[in-house]
Design an enzyme around this catalytic site. Structure first.
Site, mmCIF file in Angstrom:
data_model
loop_
_atom_site.group_PDB
_atom_site.id
_atom_site.type_symbol
_atom_site.label_atom_id
_atom_site.label_comp_id
_atom_site.label_asym_id
_atom_site.label_seq_id
_atom_site.Cartn_x
_atom_site.Cartn_y
_atom_site.Cartn_z
ATOM 1 N N ASP A 194 1.025 -1.456 -0.254
ATOM 2 C CA ASP A 194 0.395 0.564 -0.159
ATOM 3 C C ASP A 194 1.159 1.448 0.075
ATOM 4 O O ASP A 194 1.770 1.920 1.540
ATOM 5 C CB ASP A 194 -0.895 -0.135 1.364
ATOM 6 N N HIS A 195 0.638 1.963 -1.092
ATOM 7 C CA HIS A 195 2.479 3.150 -1.070
ATOM 8 C C HIS A 195 2.509 4.061 -0.706
ATOM 9 O O HIS A 195 3.333 4.743 0.279
ATOM 10 C CB HIS A 195 2.690 3.146 -2.751
ATOM 11 N N HIS B 189 -5.783 2.604 1.457
ATOM 12 C CA HIS B 189 -5.367 4.018 1.664
ATOM 13 C C HIS B 189 -5.710 5.059 2.442
ATOM 14 O O HIS B 189 -5.390 4.811 3.878
ATOM 15 C CB HIS B 189 -4.969 4.567 0.252
#
Ligand code: NAP
Length: 501
Positions: free
Chosen positions: A183-184, A246
């Site tokens: 999950d950047h 996110h």
């Protein structure tokens, strides 16, 4: 080159090596790690994709993508860096090709002296995630003397059922500790800062609860439209694309209890407890808690853009949402009664990701009737752009009459820090090489996020939205998102950086 902490040597196999993610994110991030001395000389990268490229062509395209993304000229480092890159073209549907890849990896293993350590990075369409993992095992690529790790891009499933199936597939090959679900957002410097700000400051932690906080707002606005991700996005929509991962990750970091230790297990366990405490929404209540939107034509940054339904390859009657706002309630002791508002969408006026913590008013405001302006105390965390924090306070208005005026304490990242601030993928790739899963999503978090989101997406897919498109491209979103807060007596604090409330 300054040598910092170096991860153990390894071979990194990137499936999807000619794709957008690899070019725009992975190669530039690897290069920056190399430049900073985080990669020892004992590493190799093997690219896998179908198109036929020679190793020289592949290395050339890696250099080109780094040059373009980082906007830099070719330098000596790039040449030595690219000599660690190899290319092995094949179609992952072809089972026999995996054993040839095995031979190649064994050879590079010996050449770069990497002790059998392997990372498999799946930077390709999600439908391949499970099958590639299983094929790696069948062909003996995971039967090695060193360690093995699997990096998986989002989306992890389309709903709970598909995520469970995918997880079952990859668990046949990798253990939970060997799986790195990206999950950047968790690689972003300011997102990682949430824990530190909360747990390292006596100023905030005692106030971080329902006695002192009235609401928390998390916004992630994009100016871009759907771009060339239509096939994926039409089926996904913003709820699955942004909220399930996110937005819920940021909610859990903001709401979690202090972990007893700063290790992966304890942090993950506290985040999981938040997700378990999310109030689930029966269908008849979803409209009270969540609103959706879809962009119409308009102007973004002065340029005319088409509406979502007129985008190339989008169904002209599409019911896919490009905007979501919601109110999440966390039913536990700390947060009972405090709404966490989230808002995210495409083609909005300004790109920004921001968290605003709004504090309750003081019990008796002596300055209430005084002239001037008085706002609530706000703690604003700017995730992007312009990483930093602002604390909004009230002070005396200068001059003889007094009254109040808002002032802000800016805790901006010093320019030196900003320059050194790492891109998400740089930080996440290094963590993966070091074997640290803290900033990746655990299976429990994925499952609980789908459990929260699934009823909303089911409800929306059964009920066609009557008012789509309902916001102009380049606007601040649909009116319904403002109404969502207004009925609780609040409004969005979507402040541009440096602007006072
Ligand atoms: P992409 O540009 O479409 O790239 C897909 C890659 O897979 C290409 O290298 C393609 O190369 C390769 N490929 C496709 N079919 C193949 C097959 N049968 N055998 C071997 N290789 C095959 O996709 P992307 O945007 O890079 O996205 C990759 C993953 O990252 C997706 O899961 C996406 O959801 C995720 N992601 C992407 C971004 C982003 O910014 N791009 C952001 C977040 C997450 P050939 O055509 O040469 O085979």
């Amino acid at each position: 080159m300054t040598i910092h902490q170096s991860p153990p040597s390894s071979v990194l196999v990137i499936f999807g090596a000619t794709g957008d993610l690899a070019k725009r994110k992975l190669y530039p991030a690897l290069f920056k790690l190399y430049q900073k001395g985080h990669l020892s000389e004992n590493f190799a990268v093997v690219g896998v994709a179908r198109r036929q490229l020679t190793v020289e062509q592949f290395r050339g395209s890696v250099i080109e993508s780094i040059r373009q993304t980082l906007n830099i000229d070719v330098d000596a480092n790039m040449d030595s860096f690219s000599r660690h890159f190899y290319y092995h073209p094949f179609d992952v549907d072809d089972d026999s090709a995996f054993s040839q890849l095995k031979d190649r990896l064994n050879e590079l293993d010996a050449r770069f002296n990497v002790s059998g350590n392997r990372i498999f990075y799946l930077a390709m369409a999600p439908r391949f995630f499970g099958t590639v993992a299983v094929k790696l095992k069948r062909a003996g690529l995971t039967n090695i003397r060193g360690w093995k790790r699997l990096v998986i891009e989002k989306p992890f499933g389309h709903d709970l059922r598909s995520a469970q199936q995918l997880n079952d597939d990859i668990l046949q090959v990798f253990t939970e500790n060997e799986i790195y679900r990206i999950d950047h957002y968790l690689g972003k410097e300011m997102v990682q800062n949430i824990e530190v700000i909360r747990f390292a400051n006596a100023l905030f932690e005692p106030l971080w609860n329902n006695r002192f906080i009235s609401n928390i707002q998390i916004t992630s606005n994009e100016t871009l439209g759907v771009g060339d991700r239509v096939n994926y996005f039409e089926k996904s929509g913003t709820l699955r694309d942004m909220v399930q991962n996110h937005m819920l990750q940021m909610v859990s970091l903001l709401a979690m209890e202090p972990p007893s230790r700063l290790n992966t297990e304890e942090i993950r366990s506290e985040k999981v407890k938040v997700l378990r405490s999310l109030r689930s929404l029966p269908p008849e209540e979803i409209d009270h808690y969540f609103v959706r939107g879809q962009y119409d034509e308009g102007f973004v940054n002065g340029e005319r853009v088409v509406g979502y339904r007129d985008e190339d390859r989008v169904d002209p009657h599409s019911n896919t949402e490009t905007f979501v706002a919601g109110k999440l309630m966390i039913d536990n002791f700390r947060w009972a009664g405090v709404p966490f508002y989230i808002k995210t969408g495409k083609r909005l006026a300004k790109k920004s990701t921001q968290i605003v913590v709004e504090f309750k008013d003081i019990p008796m405001n002596l300055y209430f009737n005084q002239s001037g302006q008085k706002g609530p105390n706000l703690l604003i965390m700017n995730i992007q752009p312009n990483e930093g924090m602002i604390l909004h306070l009230n002070a005396k208005k200068p001059g003889p009459k007094g009254g109040t005026t808002p002032i802000s304490l800016e805790l901006t990242h010093h320019p030196v820090h900003t320059m050194n601030s790492r891109e998400s993928y740089e930080s996440l790739l290094l963590d993966c090489m070091l074997g640290d899963t803290t900033n990746f999503t655990s299976w429990d978090e994925v499952a609980l996020s789908w459990i929260y989101v699934d009823p909303i997406s089911l409800f929306w897919s059964n009920q066609k939205s009557q008012d789509f498109p309902n916001y102009k491209a380049g606007s601040i979103g649909p009116q319904s998102s403002h109404d969502l807060l207004a009925k609780d007596g609040f409004h969005w604090w979507s402040l541009p950086y440096n602007e006072k409330p």
